[in-house]
Scaffold this active site. Structure first.
Site, PDB file in Angstrom:
ATOM      1  N   LYS A 206      -1.784  -3.401  29.503  1.00  0.00           N
ATOM      2  CA  LYS A 206      -2.372  -3.709  30.814  1.00  0.00           C
ATOM      3  C   LYS A 206      -2.948  -5.121  30.874  1.00  0.00           C
ATOM      4  O   LYS A 206      -2.718  -5.852  31.828  1.00  0.00           O
ATOM      5  CB  LYS A 206      -3.501  -2.708  31.161  1.00  0.00           C
ATOM      6  CG  LYS A 206      -3.039  -1.269  31.289  1.00  0.00           C
ATOM      7  CD  LYS A 206      -4.162  -0.370  31.802  1.00  0.00           C
ATOM      8  CE  LYS A 206      -5.362  -0.283  30.894  1.00  0.00           C
ATOM      9  NZ  LYS A 206      -5.097   0.365  29.590  1.00  0.00           N
TER      10      LYS A 206
ATOM     11  N   ARG B 137     -10.890   4.727  35.745  1.00  0.00           N
ATOM     12  CA  ARG B 137     -10.517   5.534  34.583  1.00  0.00           C
ATOM     13  C   ARG B 137     -10.912   6.994  34.737  1.00  0.00           C
ATOM     14  O   ARG B 137     -10.654   7.785  33.827  1.00  0.00           O
ATOM     15  CB  ARG B 137     -11.198   4.968  33.339  1.00  0.00           C
ATOM     16  CG  ARG B 137     -10.277   4.113  32.464  1.00  0.00           C
ATOM     17  CD  ARG B 137     -11.142   3.530  31.382  1.00  0.00           C
ATOM     18  NE  ARG B 137     -10.513   3.195  30.163  1.00  0.00           N
ATOM     19  CZ  ARG B 137     -10.297   1.932  29.775  1.00  0.00           C
ATOM     20  NH1 ARG B 137     -10.522   0.926  30.592  1.00  0.00           N
ATOM     21  NH2 ARG B 137      -9.832   1.699  28.583  1.00  0.00           N
TER      22      ARG B 137
ATOM     23  N   ARG C 176      -3.314  -5.031  16.998  1.00  0.00           N
ATOM     24  CA  ARG C 176      -4.240  -5.896  17.744  1.00  0.00           C
ATOM     25  C   ARG C 176      -5.579  -5.988  17.017  1.00  0.00           C
ATOM     26  O   ARG C 176      -6.219  -7.034  17.012  1.00  0.00           O
ATOM     27  CB  ARG C 176      -4.433  -5.330  19.157  1.00  0.00           C
ATOM     28  CG  ARG C 176      -5.253  -6.211  20.064  1.00  0.00           C
ATOM     29  CD  ARG C 176      -5.220  -5.715  21.493  1.00  0.00           C
ATOM     30  NE  ARG C 176      -6.106  -4.589  21.718  1.00  0.00           N
ATOM     31  CZ  ARG C 176      -6.220  -3.921  22.874  1.00  0.00           C
ATOM     32  NH1 ARG C 176      -5.467  -4.243  23.900  1.00  0.00           N
ATOM     33  NH2 ARG C 176      -7.054  -2.922  22.999  1.00  0.00           N
TER      34      ARG C 176
ATOM     35  N   ARG D 137     -12.030  -6.527  17.729  1.00  0.00           N
ATOM     36  CA  ARG D 137     -12.579  -5.359  18.410  1.00  0.00           C
ATOM     37  C   ARG D 137     -12.665  -4.185  17.444  1.00  0.00           C
ATOM     38  O   ARG D 137     -11.654  -3.693  16.954  1.00  0.00           O
ATOM     39  CB  ARG D 137     -11.684  -4.978  19.603  1.00  0.00           C
ATOM     40  CG  ARG D 137     -11.887  -5.853  20.801  1.00  0.00           C
ATOM     41  CD  ARG D 137     -10.990  -5.444  21.944  1.00  0.00           C
ATOM     42  NE  ARG D 137     -11.142  -4.036  22.351  1.00  0.00           N
ATOM     43  CZ  ARG D 137     -10.581  -3.533  23.430  1.00  0.00           C
ATOM     44  NH1 ARG D 137      -9.846  -4.293  24.213  1.00  0.00           N
ATOM     45  NH2 ARG D 137     -10.746  -2.264  23.735  1.00  0.00           N
TER      46      ARG D 137
ATOM     47  N   ARG E 262     -10.106   7.393  21.936  1.00  0.00           N
ATOM     48  CA  ARG E 262      -9.806   6.698  23.205  1.00  0.00           C
ATOM     49  C   ARG E 262      -8.587   7.330  23.889  1.00  0.00           C
ATOM     50  O   ARG E 262      -8.570   7.490  25.106  1.00  0.00           O
ATOM     51  CB  ARG E 262      -9.577   5.204  22.940  1.00  0.00           C
ATOM     52  CG  ARG E 262     -10.887   4.476  22.660  1.00  0.00           C
ATOM     53  CD  ARG E 262     -10.663   3.177  21.925  1.00  0.00           C
ATOM     54  NE  ARG E 262     -10.012   2.161  22.718  1.00  0.00           N
ATOM     55  CZ  ARG E 262      -9.359   1.108  22.200  1.00  0.00           C
ATOM     56  NH1 ARG E 262      -9.263   0.969  20.887  1.00  0.00           N
ATOM     57  NH2 ARG E 262      -8.827   0.214  22.985  1.00  0.00           N
TER      58      ARG E 262
HETATM   59  P1  AMP Z   1     -10.508  -1.652  27.502  1.00  0.00           P
HETATM   60  O1  AMP Z   1     -10.725  -3.085  27.149  1.00  0.00           O
HETATM   61  O2  AMP Z   1     -10.034  -1.467  28.907  1.00  0.00           O
HETATM   62  O3  AMP Z   1      -9.649  -0.932  26.502  1.00  0.00           O
HETATM   63  O4  AMP Z   1     -11.945  -0.956  27.441  1.00  0.00           O
HETATM   64  C1  AMP Z   1     -12.703  -0.902  26.248  1.00  0.00           C
HETATM   65  C2  AMP Z   1     -13.789   0.141  26.365  1.00  0.00           C
HETATM   66  O5  AMP Z   1     -14.656  -0.186  27.463  1.00  0.00           O
HETATM   67  C3  AMP Z   1     -13.303   1.574  26.665  1.00  0.00           C
HETATM   68  O6  AMP Z   1     -12.927   2.255  25.500  1.00  0.00           O
HETATM   69  C4  AMP Z   1     -14.543   2.162  27.326  1.00  0.00           C
HETATM   70  O7  AMP Z   1     -15.540   2.473  26.367  1.00  0.00           O
HETATM   71  C5  AMP Z   1     -15.064   0.992  28.147  1.00  0.00           C
HETATM   72  N1  AMP Z   1     -14.485   0.956  29.513  1.00  0.00           N
HETATM   73  C6  AMP Z   1     -13.681  -0.008  30.038  1.00  0.00           C
HETATM   74  N2  AMP Z   1     -13.359   0.264  31.309  1.00  0.00           N
HETATM   75  C7  AMP Z   1     -13.967   1.453  31.603  1.00  0.00           C
HETATM   76  C8  AMP Z   1     -14.003   2.282  32.751  1.00  0.00           C
HETATM   77  N3  AMP Z   1     -13.346   1.960  33.876  1.00  0.00           N
HETATM   78  N4  AMP Z   1     -14.740   3.424  32.685  1.00  0.00           N
HETATM   79  C9  AMP Z   1     -15.414   3.764  31.570  1.00  0.00           C
HETATM   80  N5  AMP Z   1     -15.411   3.035  30.453  1.00  0.00           N
HETATM   81  C10 AMP Z   1     -14.696   1.882  30.454  1.00  0.00           C
END
Ligand code: AMP
Length: 197
Positions: free
Chosen positions: A14, A90, A129, A135, A147
Site C-alpha cells: 500500500k 482499518r 522490510r 520497524r 497484525r
Molecule cells: P502501517 O504502517 O499501516 O502498517 O501501520 C502500523 C501500525 O500502526 C499498525 O500495526 C497499527 O498498530 C497502527 N495503525 C495504523 N493505521 C491504523 C488504523 N487505521 N487503525 C488502527 N491502527 C492503525
C-alpha cells in the site's frame, strides 16, 4: 475530489503504491501508520498511547485514529485534488466515521482499490522490510502474525462495507511494482471515465 482508499493487508504494498499514485494523480497521501509513527517519534501523548498497541501489532483505538483523520481533513479538503488513504480505514467504525466526515465536507470515497497478496508472500515481504525499515513490528514473525490476525478479524470487513456501494476493485498485488501500479491506474481510469457516478 478523487478520494481513494488503498486497501489490503500489511505487506501488500500500500505505501509503495500510494506514493506512486499520489504522484501520478496529484493526490494528497494520508497514511495513518506514518502519522502514528511521527507522533511516536515526537513522544507526544497520542504517540505514547499509540505505541502500546503498535509495538504489539495491535490496532490503535478507533477514536485516536479518527481524531487524527478529522484534523487532516479539516486542513486539506477543498485545497487538494483528492486524497489517497493508506492504512485507513482499518475497522468498520473507522469507515463509517470517514464516510460521515467526507459527507460533512460534501465529498465521498470514489473507489476502493484492494490489493490481494498471498499470506506467505506477505510474511516474506514484511520480514525482508524489517531488515532495513527499522520497524520493530516488521522484525518479529509473531508480531507479523498478530497484525495479519487483526487484518483478518477487523480490517477485512471494511471491504464489505464498501462492497454495498459497488466501489471496490480487487487488484492482484504480486508482480513488479510497475505492473501493479498500471493495474491500479487502470482501475482508477475506468472508474473516473463516467462508468460510475
Ligand atoms: P502501517 O504502517 O499501516 O502498517 O501501520 C502500523 C501500525 O500502526 C499498525 O500495526 C497499527 O498498530 C497502527 N495503525 C495504523 N493505521 C491504523 C488504523 N487505521 N487503525 C488502527 N491502527 C492503525
Amino acid at each position: 475530489m478523487l478520494n481513494i482508499i488503498l486497501f489490503g493487508p500489511p505487506g501488500s504494498g500500500k505505501g509503495t503504491q500510494a506514493y506512486r499514485l499520489k504522484e501520478r494523480y496529484n493526490l494528497l497521501h494520508i497514511s495513518t501508520g506514518d502519522l502514528l509513527r511521527e507522533e511516536k517519534a515526537k513522544g507526544s501523548p497520542l504517540g505514547l498511547e499509540a505505541k502500546k498497541y503498535m509495538d504489539n501489532g495491535l490496532l490503535v483505538p478507533d477514536e485516536v485514529v479518527i481524531g487524527m483523520i478529522r484534523v487532516k481533513l479539516e486542513e486539506n479538503v477543498g485545497k487538494v485534488a483528492g486524497i489517497i488513504f493508506d492504512g485507513f480505514p482499518r475497522t468498520v467504525a473507522q469507515a463509517e466515521a470517514l464516510d460521515q466526515l467526507l459527507e460533512e465536507k460534501e465529498t465521498c470515497i470514489e473507489q476502493v482499490l484492494a490489493l490481494e497478496v498471498g499470506e506467505d508472500e506477505l510474511v516474506r515481504r514484511l520480514l525482508e522490510r524489517g531488515k532495513t525499515s527499522g520497524r520493530a513490528d516488521d522484525m518479529d514473525e509473531e508480531k507479523i502474525r498478530t497484525r495479519l490476525g487483526e487484518y483478518h478479524t477487523k480490517t477485512a470487513l471494511v471491504a464489505g462495507h464498501y462492497a454495498q456501494t459497488d466501489k471496490v476493485a480487487n487488484v492482484a498485488g504480486e508482480g513488479t511494482i510497475e505492473e501493479i501500479t498500471e493495474r491500479l491506474a487502470g482501475e482508477l481510469d475506468r472508474g473516473s471515465n463516467g462508468e460510475e457516478e
